[in-house]
Design an enzyme around this catalytic site. Structure first.
Site, PDB file in Angstrom:
ATOM      1  N   ASN A 205      45.211 102.392   9.709  1.00 56.10           N
ATOM      2  CA  ASN A 205      44.557 102.907   8.501  1.00 56.10           C
ATOM      3  C   ASN A 205      43.123 102.397   8.447  1.00 56.10           C
ATOM      4  O   ASN A 205      42.692 101.656   9.322  1.00 56.10           O
ATOM      5  CB  ASN A 205      45.357 102.503   7.257  1.00 56.10           C
ATOM      6  CG  ASN A 205      45.501 100.997   7.154  1.00 56.10           C
ATOM      7  OD1 ASN A 205      44.525 100.278   7.010  1.00 56.10           O
ATOM      8  ND2 ASN A 205      46.740 100.513   7.274  1.00 56.10           N
ATOM      9  N   LYS A 284      52.357 105.549  28.904  1.00 56.79           N
ATOM     10  CA  LYS A 284      51.504 106.457  28.144  1.00 56.79           C
ATOM     11  C   LYS A 284      52.182 107.828  27.997  1.00 56.79           C
ATOM     12  O   LYS A 284      52.686 108.376  28.991  1.00 56.79           O
ATOM     13  CB  LYS A 284      50.172 106.593  28.882  1.00 56.79           C
ATOM     14  CG  LYS A 284      49.137 107.351  28.113  1.00 56.79           C
ATOM     15  CD  LYS A 284      47.834 107.397  28.864  1.00 56.79           C
ATOM     16  CE  LYS A 284      46.938 108.428  28.206  1.00 56.79           C
ATOM     17  NZ  LYS A 284      45.936 108.950  29.095  1.00 56.79           N
ATOM     18  N   PRO A 300      59.062  95.762   7.472  1.00 65.57           N
ATOM     19  CA  PRO A 300      59.456  94.820   6.412  1.00 65.57           C
ATOM     20  C   PRO A 300      58.345  94.703   5.372  1.00 65.57           C
ATOM     21  O   PRO A 300      57.167  94.820   5.713  1.00 65.57           O
ATOM     22  CB  PRO A 300      59.620  93.493   7.171  1.00 65.57           C
ATOM     23  CG  PRO A 300      58.844  93.663   8.435  1.00 65.57           C
ATOM     24  CD  PRO A 300      58.878  95.118   8.769  1.00 65.57           C
ATOM     25  N   ILE A 302      56.322  92.389   3.636  1.00 67.64           N
ATOM     26  CA  ILE A 302      55.991  90.961   3.790  1.00 67.64           C
ATOM     27  C   ILE A 302      55.802  90.309   2.425  1.00 67.64           C
ATOM     28  O   ILE A 302      56.348  89.250   2.140  1.00 67.64           O
ATOM     29  CB  ILE A 302      54.725  90.803   4.665  1.00 67.64           C
ATOM     30  CG1 ILE A 302      54.938  91.496   6.016  1.00 67.64           C
ATOM     31  CG2 ILE A 302      54.364  89.330   4.849  1.00 67.64           C
ATOM     32  CD1 ILE A 302      53.689  91.644   6.852  1.00 67.64           C
ATOM     33  N   LYS A 336      58.502  93.796  -7.281  1.00 65.53           N
ATOM     34  CA  LYS A 336      58.351  92.810  -6.210  1.00 65.53           C
ATOM     35  C   LYS A 336      58.428  91.381  -6.739  1.00 65.53           C
ATOM     36  O   LYS A 336      58.438  90.432  -5.958  1.00 65.53           O
ATOM     37  CB  LYS A 336      57.026  93.012  -5.472  1.00 65.53           C
ATOM     38  CG  LYS A 336      56.929  94.340  -4.710  1.00 65.53           C
ATOM     39  CD  LYS A 336      55.858  94.292  -3.630  1.00 65.53           C
ATOM     40  CE  LYS A 336      55.607  95.679  -3.055  1.00 65.53           C
ATOM     41  NZ  LYS A 336      54.953  95.657  -1.755  1.00 65.53           N
TER      42      LYS A 336
HETATM   43  N1  CTP Z   1      52.550  94.756   1.655  1.00 61.11           N
HETATM   44  C1  CTP Z   1      53.171  93.881   2.500  1.00 61.11           C
HETATM   45  N2  CTP Z   1      54.005  94.338   3.461  1.00 61.11           N
HETATM   46  C2  CTP Z   1      54.217  95.655   3.617  1.00 61.11           C
HETATM   47  C3  CTP Z   1      53.585  96.556   2.776  1.00 61.11           C
HETATM   48  C4  CTP Z   1      52.744  96.074   1.789  1.00 61.11           C
HETATM   49  O1  CTP Z   1      52.957  92.668   2.381  1.00 61.11           O
HETATM   50  N3  CTP Z   1      55.031  96.076   4.570  1.00 61.11           N
HETATM   51  C5  CTP Z   1      51.696  94.246   0.568  1.00 61.11           C
HETATM   52  C6  CTP Z   1      50.242  94.611   0.668  1.00 61.11           C
HETATM   53  O2  CTP Z   1      49.499  93.607   1.340  1.00 61.11           O
HETATM   54  C7  CTP Z   1      49.833  94.729  -0.792  1.00 61.11           C
HETATM   55  C8  CTP Z   1      51.088  95.281  -1.443  1.00 61.11           C
HETATM   56  O3  CTP Z   1      52.158  94.864  -0.617  1.00 61.11           O
HETATM   57  O4  CTP Z   1      49.580  93.466  -1.356  1.00 61.11           O
HETATM   58  C9  CTP Z   1      51.078  96.765  -1.536  1.00 61.11           C
HETATM   59  O5  CTP Z   1      52.315  97.174  -2.022  1.00 61.11           O
HETATM   60  P1  CTP Z   1      53.092  98.457  -1.460  1.00 61.11           P
HETATM   61  O6  CTP Z   1      54.197  98.685  -2.389  1.00 61.11           O
HETATM   62  O7  CTP Z   1      53.472  98.334  -0.070  1.00 61.11           O
HETATM   63  O8  CTP Z   1      51.947  99.519  -1.546  1.00 61.11           O
HETATM   64  P2  CTP Z   1      52.037 100.951  -1.034  1.00 61.11           P
HETATM   65  O9  CTP Z   1      52.431 101.029   0.398  1.00 61.11           O
HETATM   66  O10 CTP Z   1      50.740 101.566  -1.386  1.00 61.11           O
HETATM   67  O11 CTP Z   1      53.256 101.433  -1.901  1.00 61.11           O
HETATM   68  P3  CTP Z   1      53.729 102.839  -2.349  1.00 61.11           P
HETATM   69  O12 CTP Z   1      53.567 103.722  -1.158  1.00 61.11           O
HETATM   70  O13 CTP Z   1      55.117 102.588  -2.756  1.00 61.11           O
HETATM   71  O14 CTP Z   1      52.820 103.184  -3.500  1.00 61.11           O
END
Ligand code: CTP
Length: 398
Positions: A205, A284, A300, A302, A336
């Site tokens: 991203n 590849k 996961p 995190i 969370k």
């Molecule tokens: N985060 C994380 N591990 C992941 C995904 C996100 O630690 N696998 C953390 C990001 O660093 C941030 C927060 O969780 O602090 C974002 O929350 P998340 O719910 O994952 O955001 P989105 O992916 O944008 O959620 P959604 O698609 O449900 O809106």
């Protein structure tokens, strides 16, 4: 153990305040060594600062006598914090350019300690685009800027450029008042993750890591021991920050798990990919089919895992949303089980990924604060203040 402060004094009229700064740093338990620029010696004598600090004042890089004692590299290593007050326009320009044309700028390059500047100059000089560009470059590198204050200047004019008072500088550094983060370990995740499709391709991203790096720098300058677990980013780690480079979400998870145990705060700014290819190809992928299907599996969470630890650190999450900012952020805070969440709108005018500016809505159980649109390093500083404030409230009544 007392904090070892290397005080760099630049050549401006505010240099006279360095005397009080040295005295008050000492009163708050810091050990101070002073380095002056050549111009600073026209405003205040080394003897004054030597008497107050109890150590020889250094100003010459090429002084064999002084270098035979604590040479400049030893001095750079000795410091826990480098404070430059006053930081003149010229000194800021030299620091921004990475020059090493005198002892102070050489030390600033040679040290790994956090660098804090208290600028002082005429308000036109402060507002000049050249100074503002230098300021932005310094902030980008994690240098913390204190002030300047508004008000009457030595030249009789009014405007921003007056150096903060020594007491205000010490308060901002939270010295002696028992810096709330001194000796505390803080883990910050930052940047994007890369999820491999095959040995040469990945899903990722647009995250630049700017917010996380700036926040890590701000917290390190407040005395915290900083670990930055970072996905791929073009940024350099701020001074005083230990960077652990990772690529994928699974690597980030492992790096966090291995280190979060003795951390007081966990701040998740990383844009972790929610999904990864189920089975990355060993070789590849060739374009010998008209269509291919990627099967993705969940990564996961995190942040969620860390928030569920018992006992766990004070946990701060980030939320990037395209609509209903407050409602979505609040839902994440609750589901969370976070102590705090910093939310921003993406895709609109107000900032987000890859932009130099951002605005945040910060929520915690029972409270909220909007931090207005500003350059990310300044926003990170405001957020760091709020995190410290909430962390203190939390540790007083968990
Ligand atoms: N985060 C994380 N591990 C992941 C995904 C996100 O630690 N696998 C953390 C990001 O660093 C941030 C927060 O969780 O602090 C974002 O929350 P998340 O719910 O994952 O955001 P989105 O992916 O944008 O959620 P959604 O698609 O449900 O809106």
């Amino acid at each position: 153990m007392s904090l070892k402060v290397l005080l760099g004094v630049g050549g401006g009229i505010a240099a006279y305040k360095a005397a009080e700064l040295v005295r008050r740093l000492g009163e708050r338990g810091a050990e101070v060594r002073v380095v002056m620029t050549a111009a600073a010696r026209s405003f205040i004598t080394p003897l004054t600062l030597q008497a107050l600090s109890g150590h020889e004042v250094r100003y010459d890089l090429l002084d064999p006598g002084a270098e035979a004692g604590m040479d400049h590299i030893t001095l750079a290593r000795w410091a826990d914090l480098v404070l430059v007050a006053p930081a003149t326009a010229d000194l800021m320009a030299r620091l921004a350019a990475g020059l090493a044309d005198d002892l102070l700028t050489t030390l600033a390059l040679a040290t790994t300690a956090p660098l804090v500047l208290a600028p002082a100059m005429n308000h036109h000089m402060w507002r000049h685009p050249a100074t503002q560009r230098n300021l932005a470059r310094l902030r980008e590198r994690g240098v913390r800027i204190l002030g300047p204050a508004q008000g009457e200047q030595a030249c009789g004019e009014q405007g921003p450029g007056r150096m903060l008072e020594p007491g205000e500088i010490l308060d901002a550094l939270a010295l002696g008042t028992g810096s709330p983060l001194a000796g505390r370990r803080v883990l910050v995740t930052a940047g994007p993750t890369r999820e491999a499709l095959d040995p040469v391709r990945y899903i990722s991203n647009h995250s630049s890591g700017r917010m996380g790096y700036a926040l890590a720098g701000s917290l390190a300058a407040r005395g915290a021991e900083l670990i930055l677990v970072s996905g791929p980013s073009a940024l350099d780690p701020p001074p005083g920050v230990e960077r652990i480079p990772v690529e994928s979400a699974l690597e980030m998870e492992a790096a966090v798990k291995a280190r979060v145990g003795n951390c007081a705060l966990f701040i998740a700014t990383a844009a972790v990919a929610d999904y990864r290819p189920q089975a990355p190809a060993a070789e590849k992928i060739k374009k010998n089919q008209t269509e291919i299907t990627l099967r993705l599996v969940r990564n996961p969470d995190i942040l969620g895992q860390v928030a569920a630890l018992e006992p766990g650190p004070f946990t701060v999450g980030f939320a990037a949303e395209t609509e209903e900012l407050e409602a979505h952020a609040l839902a994440k805070l609750r589901t969370k089980g976070l102590d705090m969440i910093a939310a921003n709108l993406v895709g609109g005018e107000t900032g987000g990924f890859e932009r130099a500016e951002n605005a945040l809505l910060v929520l915690w159980p029972g409270g909220r604060k909007a931090l207005p649109l500003s350059p990310k390093p300044r926003l990170a500083d405001a957020l760091a203040d709020l995190i410290v404030e909430r962390y203190l409230a939390y540790t007083r009544c968990p």
